[in-house]
Design a protein around this motif. Structure first.
Motif, short mmCIF file in Angstrom:
data_model
loop_
_atom_site.label_atom_id
_atom_site.label_comp_id
_atom_site.label_asym_id
_atom_site.label_seq_id
_atom_site.Cartn_x
_atom_site.Cartn_y
_atom_site.Cartn_z
N VAL A 293 0.85 -1.20 0.00
CA VAL A 293 0.00 0.00 0.00
C VAL A 293 0.88 1.24 0.00
O VAL A 293 1.84 1.33 0.75
CB VAL A 293 -0.93 -0.01 1.24
N PHE A 294 0.52 2.21 -0.82
CA PHE A 294 1.22 3.48 -0.92
C PHE A 294 0.26 4.61 -0.55
O PHE A 294 -0.94 4.50 -0.78
CB PHE A 294 1.77 3.69 -2.34
N ASN A 295 0.79 5.69 -0.01
CA ASN A 295 -0.09 6.80 0.37
C ASN A 295 -0.02 7.96 -0.62
O ASN A 295 -0.72 8.95 -0.45
CB ASN A 295 0.20 7.28 1.80
N SER A 296 0.80 7.84 -1.66
CA SER A 296 0.90 8.90 -2.66
C SER A 296 1.12 8.28 -4.03
O SER A 296 1.91 7.35 -4.19
CB SER A 296 2.08 9.82 -2.30
N CYS A 297 0.40 8.79 -5.03
CA CYS A 297 0.53 8.33 -6.40
C CYS A 297 0.52 9.56 -7.30
O CYS A 297 -0.40 10.37 -7.25
CB CYS A 297 -0.62 7.40 -6.76
N ASP A 298 1.58 9.70 -8.10
CA ASP A 298 1.71 10.88 -8.94
C ASP A 298 2.14 10.45 -10.34
O ASP A 298 2.96 9.54 -10.49
CB ASP A 298 2.76 11.83 -8.33
N GLY A 299 1.59 11.08 -11.37
CA GLY A 299 2.04 10.83 -12.73
C GLY A 299 1.15 9.97 -13.59
O GLY A 299 1.52 9.67 -14.72
N LEU A 300 0.00 9.56 -13.09
CA LEU A 300 -0.91 8.81 -13.95
C LEU A 300 -1.42 9.78 -15.02
O LEU A 300 -2.13 10.73 -14.71
CB LEU A 300 -2.10 8.27 -13.15
N GLY A 301 -1.00 9.57 -16.25
CA GLY A 301 -1.43 10.49 -17.29
C GLY A 301 -0.87 10.12 -18.64
O GLY A 301 -0.01 9.24 -18.78
N ALA A 302 -1.36 10.82 -19.65
CA ALA A 302 -0.92 10.61 -21.02
C ALA A 302 -1.09 11.92 -21.77
O ALA A 302 -1.91 12.76 -21.40
CB ALA A 302 -1.76 9.52 -21.68
N GLU A 303 -0.29 12.08 -22.81
CA GLU A 303 -0.44 13.27 -23.65
C GLU A 303 -0.08 12.92 -25.09
O GLU A 303 0.77 12.05 -25.33
CB GLU A 303 0.42 14.43 -23.16
N PHE A 304 -0.76 13.57 -26.02
CA PHE A 304 -0.43 13.41 -27.42
C PHE A 304 0.66 14.39 -27.79
O PHE A 304 0.61 15.56 -27.41
CB PHE A 304 -1.65 13.65 -28.32
N VAL A 305 1.65 13.91 -28.52
CA VAL A 305 2.68 14.78 -29.06
C VAL A 305 2.06 15.44 -30.30
O VAL A 305 1.54 14.76 -31.18
CB VAL A 305 3.94 13.99 -29.45
N ILE A 306 2.09 16.76 -30.33
CA ILE A 306 1.48 17.51 -31.42
C ILE A 306 2.57 18.04 -32.34
O ILE A 306 3.51 18.69 -31.88
CB ILE A 306 0.64 18.69 -30.87
N GLU A 307 2.45 17.74 -33.61
CA GLU A 307 3.36 18.29 -34.61
C GLU A 307 2.66 19.44 -35.31
O GLU A 307 1.49 19.34 -35.68
CB GLU A 307 3.75 17.21 -35.62
N GLN A 308 3.37 20.54 -35.48
CA GLN A 308 2.81 21.70 -36.15
C GLN A 308 3.28 21.72 -37.61
O GLN A 308 4.46 21.53 -37.88
CB GLN A 308 3.24 22.98 -35.45
N ARG A 309 2.35 21.92 -38.50
CA ARG A 309 2.66 21.99 -39.93
C ARG A 309 2.08 23.27 -40.50
O ARG A 309 0.90 23.57 -40.32
CB ARG A 309 2.06 20.80 -40.69
N GLU A 310 2.92 24.01 -41.19
CA GLU A 310 2.47 25.23 -41.86
C GLU A 310 2.11 24.88 -43.29
O GLU A 310 2.82 24.14 -43.97
CB GLU A 310 3.58 26.28 -41.82
N GLU A 311 1.00 25.40 -43.73
CA GLU A 311 0.53 25.14 -45.09
C GLU A 311 0.87 26.34 -45.96
O GLU A 311 0.55 27.48 -45.60
CB GLU A 311 -0.99 24.91 -45.07
N GLY A 312 1.54 26.09 -47.06
CA GLY A 312 1.91 27.18 -47.96
C GLY A 312 0.69 27.91 -48.47
O GLY A 312 -0.30 27.31 -48.87
#
Length: 144
Positions: free
Chosen positions: A22-41
């Motif tokens: 048993v633990f009394n602290s839990c940190d970091g449950l998560g996910a994120e999408f890496v976003i790539e930026q593209r410029e359109e001519g």
């Protein structure tokens, strides 16, 4: 029947159905999408935001040192001979033991264990922290 509020008192952790305790602290449950930026001519009014891959943050679990601390050091010792990825389950529970939410993590490996900092000058509770990396969430838990 009233729903249980999401107020966790402790986190029960299992690695391939072997309890780490048993633990009394839990940190970091998560996910994120890496976003790539593209410029359109020729289109100066916007930049495309394209999701590429998903990243999962490491999970850090902390608790006071107990008899269960030996389970972590034993697991680390087993991994010294060769890393094999495991499945982990983290259950958030109330004081009465009711499971509020659970998360199943795929491809878990230990990243780091830090034991207590012991000093006669500072009479604090001896704590330990374990950090886990994983490849994502499995779909069977209640918190997923």
């Amino acid at each position: 029947m009233a729903e249980t509020e999401a107020v966790a008192v402790c986190f029960v952790v299992k690695i391939d159905d072997k309890s780490l305790g048993v633990f009394n602290s839990c940190d970091g449950l998560g996910a994120e999408f890496v976003i790539e930026q593209r410029e359109e001519g020729g289109n100066n009014g916007m930049v495309w935001q394209l999701p590429s891959r998903i990243k999962y943050s490491n999970v850090k679990l902390s608790r006071p040192v107990t008899k269960d601390s030996a389970k972590i050091t034993r697991w680390f010792s087993e991994m010294a001979g060769g890393i094999s990825r495991k499945t982990a389950t983290i259950e958030a529970r109330t004081l009465e033991g009711t499971v509020i939410a659970s998360w199943s993590l795929d491809g878990v490996v230990p990243v780091r264990w830090s034991g207590p900092q012991l000093s006669a000058d500072s009479p604090k509770v001896a704590t330990e922290t374990i950090e886990l990396a994983h490849h994502g969430f499995l779909g069977s838990g209640r918190g997923n």
